[in-house]
Motif scaffolding. Structure first.
Motif, PDB file in Angstrom:
ATOM      1  N   ALA A  46      -1.415  14.741  -6.484  1.00 35.97           N
ATOM      2  CA  ALA A  46      -2.767  14.609  -5.336  1.00 35.97           C
ATOM      3  C   ALA A  46      -4.236  15.238  -6.321  1.00 35.97           C
ATOM      4  CB  ALA A  46      -2.517  15.920  -4.421  1.00 35.97           C
ATOM      5  N   GLY A  47      -3.936  16.018  -7.113  1.00 34.56           N
ATOM      6  CA  GLY A  47      -5.001  16.387  -7.862  1.00 34.56           C
ATOM      7  C   GLY A  47      -5.569  15.509  -9.059  1.00 34.56           C
ATOM      8  N   ALA A  48      -4.158  14.576  -9.537  1.00 38.85           N
ATOM      9  CA  ALA A  48      -4.592  13.401 -10.418  1.00 38.85           C
ATOM     10  C   ALA A  48      -5.464  12.247  -9.557  1.00 38.85           C
ATOM     11  CB  ALA A  48      -3.484  12.830 -11.270  1.00 38.85           C
ATOM     12  N   GLY A  49      -4.924  12.115  -8.518  1.00 40.79           N
ATOM     13  CA  GLY A  49      -5.350  11.062  -7.511  1.00 40.79           C
ATOM     14  C   GLY A  49      -6.916  11.600  -7.041  1.00 40.79           C
ATOM     15  N   GLY A  50      -6.857  12.790  -6.899  1.00 37.84           N
ATOM     16  CA  GLY A  50      -8.364  13.083  -6.385  1.00 37.84           C
ATOM     17  C   GLY A  50      -9.322  12.918  -7.407  1.00 37.84           C
ATOM     18  N   ALA A  51      -8.886  13.230  -8.723  1.00 36.12           N
ATOM     19  CA  ALA A  51      -9.774  13.419  -9.889  1.00 36.12           C
ATOM     20  C   ALA A  51     -10.322  11.956 -10.169  1.00 36.12           C
ATOM     21  CB  ALA A  51      -9.175  13.660 -11.245  1.00 36.12           C
ATOM     22  N   ARG A  52      -9.222  11.002 -10.093  1.00 37.06           N
ATOM     23  CA  ARG A  52      -9.465   9.480 -10.003  1.00 37.06           C
ATOM     24  C   ARG A  52     -10.301   8.759  -9.250  1.00 37.06           C
ATOM     25  NH1 ARG A  52      -6.420   4.342  -8.978  1.00 37.06           N
ATOM     26  NH2 ARG A  52      -6.860   2.927 -10.560  1.00 37.06           N
ATOM     27  N   ALA A  53      -9.969   9.344  -7.751  1.00 35.84           N
ATOM     28  CA  ALA A  53     -10.959   8.870  -6.743  1.00 35.84           C
ATOM     29  C   ALA A  53     -12.432   9.456  -7.067  1.00 35.84           C
ATOM     30  CB  ALA A  53     -10.427   9.355  -5.431  1.00 35.84           C
ATOM     31  N   ALA A  54     -12.536  10.550  -7.571  1.00 42.20           N
ATOM     32  CA  ALA A  54     -13.665  11.281  -7.718  1.00 42.20           C
ATOM     33  C   ALA A  54     -14.480  10.528  -8.970  1.00 42.20           C
ATOM     34  CB  ALA A  54     -13.766  12.659  -8.226  1.00 42.20           C
ATOM     35  N   ALA A  55     -13.664   9.891 -10.000  1.00 44.36           N
ATOM     36  CA  ALA A  55     -14.316   9.185 -11.031  1.00 44.36           C
ATOM     37  C   ALA A  55     -14.858   7.760 -10.692  1.00 44.36           C
ATOM     38  CB  ALA A  55     -13.242   9.171 -12.119  1.00 44.36           C
ATOM     39  N   TYR A  56     -14.271   7.410  -9.609  1.00 44.43           N
ATOM     40  CA  TYR A  56     -14.655   5.983  -9.201  1.00 44.43           C
ATOM     41  C   TYR A  56     -15.631   6.176  -8.173  1.00 44.43           C
ATOM     42  CZ  TYR A  56     -11.189   2.842 -10.923  1.00 44.43           C
ATOM     43  OH  TYR A  56     -10.375   1.970 -11.432  1.00 44.43           O
ATOM     44  N   ARG A  57     -15.847   7.267  -7.439  1.00 41.10           N
ATOM     45  CA  ARG A  57     -16.964   7.443  -6.316  1.00 41.10           C
ATOM     46  C   ARG A  57     -18.041   7.593  -7.364  1.00 41.10           C
ATOM     47  NH1 ARG A  57     -13.339  11.003  -3.574  1.00 41.10           N
ATOM     48  NH2 ARG A  57     -14.197  12.517  -4.614  1.00 41.10           N
ATOM     49  N   LYS A  58     -18.173   8.339  -8.629  1.00 35.19           N
ATOM     50  CA  LYS A  58     -19.313   8.519  -9.408  1.00 35.19           C
ATOM     51  C   LYS A  58     -19.874   7.359  -9.590  1.00 35.19           C
ATOM     52  CE  LYS A  58     -20.135  10.138 -14.257  1.00 35.19           C
ATOM     53  NZ  LYS A  58     -19.321  10.596 -15.393  1.00 35.19           N
ATOM     54  N   TRP A  59     -19.108   6.037  -9.779  1.00 34.08           N
ATOM     55  CA  TRP A  59     -20.058   4.560  -9.747  1.00 34.08           C
ATOM     56  C   TRP A  59     -19.912   3.769  -8.655  1.00 34.08           C
ATOM     57  CZ3 TRP A  59     -22.132   4.814 -14.504  1.00 34.08           C
ATOM     58  CH2 TRP A  59     -21.488   5.637 -15.423  1.00 34.08           C
ATOM     59  N   GLY A  60     -19.672   4.613  -7.594  1.00 35.91           N
ATOM     60  CA  GLY A  60     -19.840   3.652  -6.174  1.00 35.91           C
ATOM     61  C   GLY A  60     -18.738   2.983  -6.081  1.00 35.91           C
ATOM     62  N   LEU A  61     -17.664   3.098  -6.633  1.00 38.97           N
ATOM     63  CA  LEU A  61     -16.584   2.126  -6.371  1.00 38.97           C
ATOM     64  C   LEU A  61     -15.143   2.882  -5.843  1.00 38.97           C
ATOM     65  CD1 LEU A  61     -16.608   0.744 -10.020  1.00 38.97           C
ATOM     66  CD2 LEU A  61     -17.172  -0.504  -7.972  1.00 38.97           C
ATOM     67  N   ARG A  62     -14.117   2.169  -5.360  1.00 35.88           N
ATOM     68  CA  ARG A  62     -12.798   2.713  -4.997  1.00 35.88           C
ATOM     69  C   ARG A  62     -11.868   2.262  -6.088  1.00 35.88           C
ATOM     70  NH1 ARG A  62     -10.686  -0.555  -1.652  1.00 35.88           N
ATOM     71  NH2 ARG A  62     -12.309  -2.164  -1.652  1.00 35.88           N
ATOM     72  N   PRO A  63     -10.917   3.205  -6.274  1.00 34.43           N
ATOM     73  CA  PRO A  63      -9.848   2.941  -7.252  1.00 34.43           C
ATOM     74  C   PRO A  63      -9.245   1.732  -7.086  1.00 34.43           C
ATOM     75  CG  PRO A  63      -9.719   5.213  -6.494  1.00 34.43           C
ATOM     76  CD  PRO A  63     -10.713   4.536  -5.354  1.00 34.43           C
ATOM     77  N   PHE A  64      -8.955   1.189  -8.171  1.00 32.77           N
ATOM     78  CA  PHE A  64      -8.104  -0.411  -8.150  1.00 32.77           C
ATOM     79  C   PHE A  64      -6.430  -0.002  -8.072  1.00 32.77           C
ATOM     80  CE2 PHE A  64     -11.761  -2.375  -9.654  1.00 32.77           C
ATOM     81  CZ  PHE A  64     -11.605  -3.399  -9.414  1.00 32.77           C
ATOM     82  N   ALA A  65      -5.935  -0.886  -7.421  1.00 32.68           N
ATOM     83  CA  ALA A  65      -4.361  -0.789  -7.407  1.00 32.68           C
ATOM     84  C   ALA A  65      -3.777  -0.709  -8.833  1.00 32.68           C
ATOM     85  CB  ALA A  65      -3.822  -1.971  -6.648  1.00 32.68           C
ATOM     86  N   ALA A  66      -2.818  -0.306  -9.078  1.00 36.63           N
ATOM     87  CA  ALA A  66      -2.220  -0.199 -10.504  1.00 36.63           C
ATOM     88  C   ALA A  66      -1.729  -1.686 -10.761  1.00 36.63           C
ATOM     89  CB  ALA A  66      -1.170   0.642 -10.790  1.00 36.63           C
ATOM     90  N   PRO A  67      -1.982  -2.349 -11.819  1.00 35.01           N
ATOM     91  CA  PRO A  67      -1.424  -3.486 -12.262  1.00 35.01           C
ATOM     92  C   PRO A  67      -0.124  -3.625 -12.214  1.00 35.01           C
ATOM     93  CG  PRO A  67      -2.337  -2.632 -14.313  1.00 35.01           C
ATOM     94  CD  PRO A  67      -2.641  -1.732 -13.032  1.00 35.01           C
ATOM     95  N   PRO A  68       0.760  -4.645 -11.929  1.00 36.77           N
ATOM     96  CA  PRO A  68       2.239  -4.750 -12.250  1.00 36.77           C
ATOM     97  C   PRO A  68       2.705  -4.457 -13.684  1.00 36.77           C
ATOM     98  CG  PRO A  68       1.374  -6.968 -12.244  1.00 36.77           C
ATOM     99  CD  PRO A  68       0.264  -5.907 -11.622  1.00 36.77           C
ATOM    100  N   ALA A  69       3.705  -4.426 -13.942  1.00 42.52           N
ATOM    101  CA  ALA A  69       4.204  -4.321 -15.353  1.00 42.52           C
ATOM    102  C   ALA A  69       4.016  -5.468 -16.153  1.00 42.52           C
ATOM    103  CB  ALA A  69       5.593  -3.606 -15.468  1.00 42.52           C
TER     104      ALA A  69
END
Length: 296
Positions: free
Chosen positions: A64-87
């Motif tokens: 949850a902490g990693a997901g929260g940090a990622r979401a915060a990083a995206y919010r900084k640039w006015g974006l939503r996190p992308f889905a992870a690409p497939p292998a």
């Protein structure tokens, strides 16, 4: 006698308090055995269960902490996190056969809803863009021209260190179709050498300036060790995508072109604003971004 009875009662109460029992509880039940990861069992059911719960809770908390940090990083640039690409595929779908002609591609054959980002030239050197790419961790490939980057080779070193692709866009950005095969070879091989000297990598991918190429270009690129000539299907302009197809939609495997541009070319907008807009356009159509070098 009364003092003896009172003392005995007091001691009994203390003992009951220490054991956690009440007169109505009766004797405490023995802890149930708890299965261990090796298939055995251990006593102390409450302790074992709490340890397992604590481990699971800690893992969930970290996630949850990693997901929260990622979401915060995206919010900084006015974006939503992308889905992870497939292998990436076990076998790359674009391969140059040994001794064969260099493939020319505008897209990658795939059914996955992924696109590939490429950024050309290198004229704009906005420090905020380096920060943005570090925060978002979105892969892209930079096709660099020596004439555009030589004033500040160091700007691109952090982007290379972040793991973004390093690719060739000639020494001086000429229209290759107007040059002889030998002159094209000098442009392509010269930039291969320059990028290797500056960044410690020999590029595998090449993009001809303006997308202009001919068979002499393929032959020259092959002599310089290039694995593929990379064109594009969409290009990012100031606020919107420019499409090659009439339906004006992304398709799986499309290669998207952008440029290192600044406010003078973007009507006052910054490189990071243009990039954020491009990423929103990709998300709006339900796509995510994959690494081009994993497929070529």
């Amino acid at each position: 006698m009364k003092k003896t009875i009172a003392l005995w009662a007091a001691l009994t109460a203390v003992a009951l308090l220490v054991t956690g029992c009440s007169a109505e509880d009766g004797p405490a039940a023995a802890p149930a055995p708890v299965a261990t990861p090796t298939g055995g069992a251990s006593g102390g059911g409450a302790d074992g269960a709490s340890a397992g719960s604590a481990g699971g809770a800690a893992g969930a908390h970290r996630a949850a902490g990693a997901g929260g940090a990622r979401a915060a990083a995206y919010r900084k640039w006015g974006l939503r996190p992308f889905a992870a690409p497939p292998a990436p595929p076990a076998v790359k779908p674009v391969v140059r056969p040994p001794g064969g002609p260099v493939p020319v591609i505008s897209e990658i054959p795939t059914r996955e809803k992924i696109v590939f980002l490429t950024i050309d030239d290198g004229a704009e050197k906005d420090p905020a863009f380096v920060e943005m790419m570090r925060d978002l961790d979105i892969p892209f490939t930079m096709f660099l021209t020596d004439a555009a980057i030589r004033a500040d080779y160091g700007y691109f070193a952090p982007l290379v260190a972040q793991g973004h692709g390093l690719a060739n866009h000639t020494l001086t950005h000429p229209n290759l179709r107007t040059l002889s095969q030998e002159a094209q070879r000098r442009e392509i091989c010269g930039q291969q050498t320059r990028l290797r000297e500056r960044y410690g990598q020999v590029p595998r991918l090449f993009r001809p300036p303006y997308g202009n190429w001919n068979e002499a270009t393929r032959a020259a690129a092959g002599e310089c060790g290039v694995d593929a000539i990379v064109l594009w299907r969409e290009s990012m302009q100031i606020k919107n995508m420019q499409y090659q197809r009439g339906d004006r939609k992304l398709r799986p495997g499309d290669i998207v072109l952008a440029h290192f541009r600044g406010p003078s070319e973007l009507k006052g907008r910054t490189m990071t604003e243009m990039t954020a807009t491009m990423l929103r356009r990709i998300q709006e159509q339900g796509f995510t971004v994959a690494r081009l070098e994993d497929y070529v």
